[in-house]
Each structure stands twice: as structure tokens, then as C-alpha cells.
Design a protein around this motif. Sequence first.
Motif, PDB file in Angstrom:
ATOM      1  N   ARG A 137       0.845  -1.201   0.000  1.00 42.52           N
ATOM      2  CA  ARG A 137       0.000   0.000   0.000  1.00 42.52           C
ATOM      3  C   ARG A 137       0.874   1.243   0.000  1.00 42.52           C
ATOM      4  N   THR A 138       0.240   2.381  -0.265  1.00 47.02           N
ATOM      5  CA  THR A 138       0.944   3.658  -0.252  1.00 47.02           C
ATOM      6  C   THR A 138       0.091   4.691   0.478  1.00 47.02           C
ATOM      7  N   ILE A 181       4.765   7.386   1.546  1.00 39.41           N
ATOM      8  CA  ILE A 181       5.219   6.268   2.372  1.00 39.41           C
ATOM      9  C   ILE A 181       4.707   4.994   1.713  1.00 39.41           C
ATOM     10  N   VAL A 182       5.606   4.085   1.416  1.00 38.31           N
ATOM     11  CA  VAL A 182       5.270   2.860   0.691  1.00 38.31           C
ATOM     12  C   VAL A 182       5.528   1.659   1.606  1.00 38.31           C
ATOM     13  N   THR A 183       4.519   0.832   1.763  1.00 37.63           N
ATOM     14  CA  THR A 183       4.668  -0.388   2.558  1.00 37.63           C
ATOM     15  C   THR A 183       4.958  -1.549   1.620  1.00 37.63           C
ATOM     16  N   ARG A 191       8.526  -0.247   5.764  1.00 34.48           N
ATOM     17  CA  ARG A 191       7.908   1.002   5.320  1.00 34.48           C
ATOM     18  C   ARG A 191       9.018   1.939   4.889  1.00 34.48           C
ATOM     19  N   VAL A 192       8.917   2.439   3.664  1.00 39.42           N
ATOM     20  CA  VAL A 192       9.975   3.271   3.097  1.00 39.42           C
ATOM     21  C   VAL A 192       9.356   4.537   2.510  1.00 39.42           C
ATOM     22  N   LEU A 211      12.339   6.192   8.988  1.00 37.51           N
ATOM     23  CA  LEU A 211      11.911   5.478   7.789  1.00 37.51           C
ATOM     24  C   LEU A 211      13.072   5.395   6.812  1.00 37.51           C
ATOM     25  N   ASP A 212      13.165   4.268   6.112  1.00 27.48           N
ATOM     26  CA  ASP A 212      14.181   4.117   5.075  1.00 27.48           C
ATOM     27  C   ASP A 212      13.735   4.859   3.814  1.00 27.48           C
ATOM     28  N   THR A 213      14.666   5.145   2.934  1.00 29.31           N
ATOM     29  CA  THR A 213      14.378   5.913   1.724  1.00 29.31           C
ATOM     30  C   THR A 213      14.756   5.118   0.484  1.00 29.31           C
TER      31      THR A 213
END
Length: 268
Positions: free
Chosen positions: A39-40, A49-51, A61-62, A94-96
Motif C-alpha cells: 500500500r501507499t 510512504i510505501v509499505t 515502510r519506506v 523510515l528508510d528511503t
Amino acid sequence: MAPERLAHVTGAARHPRDVSASTDNGAVPLYRDEAIVLRTQKLGEADRIVTLLTRRLGKVRVVGKGVRRTKSRFGSRLEPGMHIDVQCYEGRTLDTVTQVETLDPWGDAIARDYPSYTAATAVLETCDRLTEEREPALQQYLLLAGAVRSLAGREHDPNLVLDAYLLRALAVAGWAPSFHDCAKCGAPGPHRGFHVVAGGAVCPSCRPPGSAAPAPETLLLLSALLAGDWAIADASDLHHRREGSGLTAAFLQWHIERGIRSLRMVER
């Protein structure tokens, strides 16, 4: 059930590329993995934020920087259902995302067919509920890959794919239903009674008040979906599919203790 067996049953994609190795770029720790977008959600004016459910790390989650801009290099690759090779660097919270390559454009194919889209949305939401962040979940990943791939390829009726995924994902999570022997005492079946709280089929001695009495063909269909017997599933009657979908949804929502909102959109 071994991951290899799950891959065979679901038809999960396998790629020769090794994306499991982590690297360290100076002071910035990087990692790369194969993933499916769950999801986003919007972040700021242009970010998301992208899961992801990754093959090696589990759910992460990034942040996708600038992916909502029309000129984004990889915005379309970070849509729900896409199968990607992603590289990220670790942040404090959060990671990127730094790089994305498309492995399979499943999300794009699914978005072109409404029944497949609604079924896929329910599949992705359920997977999100059944997995924990940074907890490796290879079996769940293989199941998800097989379900989304099947929906994208129109291999079977979308409702059948959805129910098969829900039953198998619950089984992997430790809540495997019984559709033949009694779920309480183990008495050999088949049995007509079905009780969600008891764990599935129940014999006359163990049958609690209020148990359902589905058709024997419905229980046979659900057993086939759990086992991956598509010859039986594809030949099933529409009435039994609808009855089985109701039992599957009830079993799912009882065990996860929360409703799956996307199921309301699925045409049963």
C-alpha cells in the motif's frame, strides 16, 4: 509447509538475480531486496510512504521521494501490486528508496480489470494485517506473489484466487481451518456442521449451537482451495462459491479480530 512447496502451489515467481545481499556505501547503510508493494500513503506535497513485503526482510515502510510528481523516475513502479527490485538506505525512522526496477508489472495488469483489482486490494490488505514489520515472512511472501501473479494473468476466477489466498495465508499464520475431520475432537469426516470459533468442521457431538450447515460441495471446494486443487475449484458451482466465500470471510475476520475493509468492494 515448506517455502518450496508454497512456491509450487501458488506459482510464485522466481528470479535468478540475487537481491538478498546488503551493502554498505560509506556511512550510509544500503540494502536491496525483491518486494511486492502492499500500500501507499501520501507524505508532504510530493512524497509517499510505501509499505513493502520483501522476500528477505519481511514488511518494511519506506519513503519514495518525489514519486507523486509526473516526472518521477520510478513513481509508477511503487504502486500496489507491483513486483519490484528495490534498493533503500536506512534512516532513523523510515528508510528511503534510492532505486527501483520492475520485475513484474502485476499492479498495472490488475488495475485494468475491476474484479481482479478488488480481489487484489483485499489480498494486499490481508497480507498487511498478517505480517509484522521487519519480521521475515518468506512463506507469506511466496503466497502473496502467487496470488497477485494469478490475478494479473487472469488464470482463475478472481474470487477463487482471493479465497484460496485467504485460507492459505491463515494456515501459514497458524489458523488452518478444517473442512473434513472435526476441528475439536478430530473425529473422521466429512461433517456437515461448520463453526468458525471451533476452527471449521465439527462433528454432531462437538457441534455448538448456531453452527452453519454448508453444502458438502462447499466444504469440498474450500478444501480444494486450501490444497491448491484448481481442477475441483474451477469446476465448482457459483452457489457453492458464494457460500464458501461467506465462510472464508467470517473465518478470516474472526481470527484477525478486525474487518478487512477491502472485502466490502469485492463482488461476491
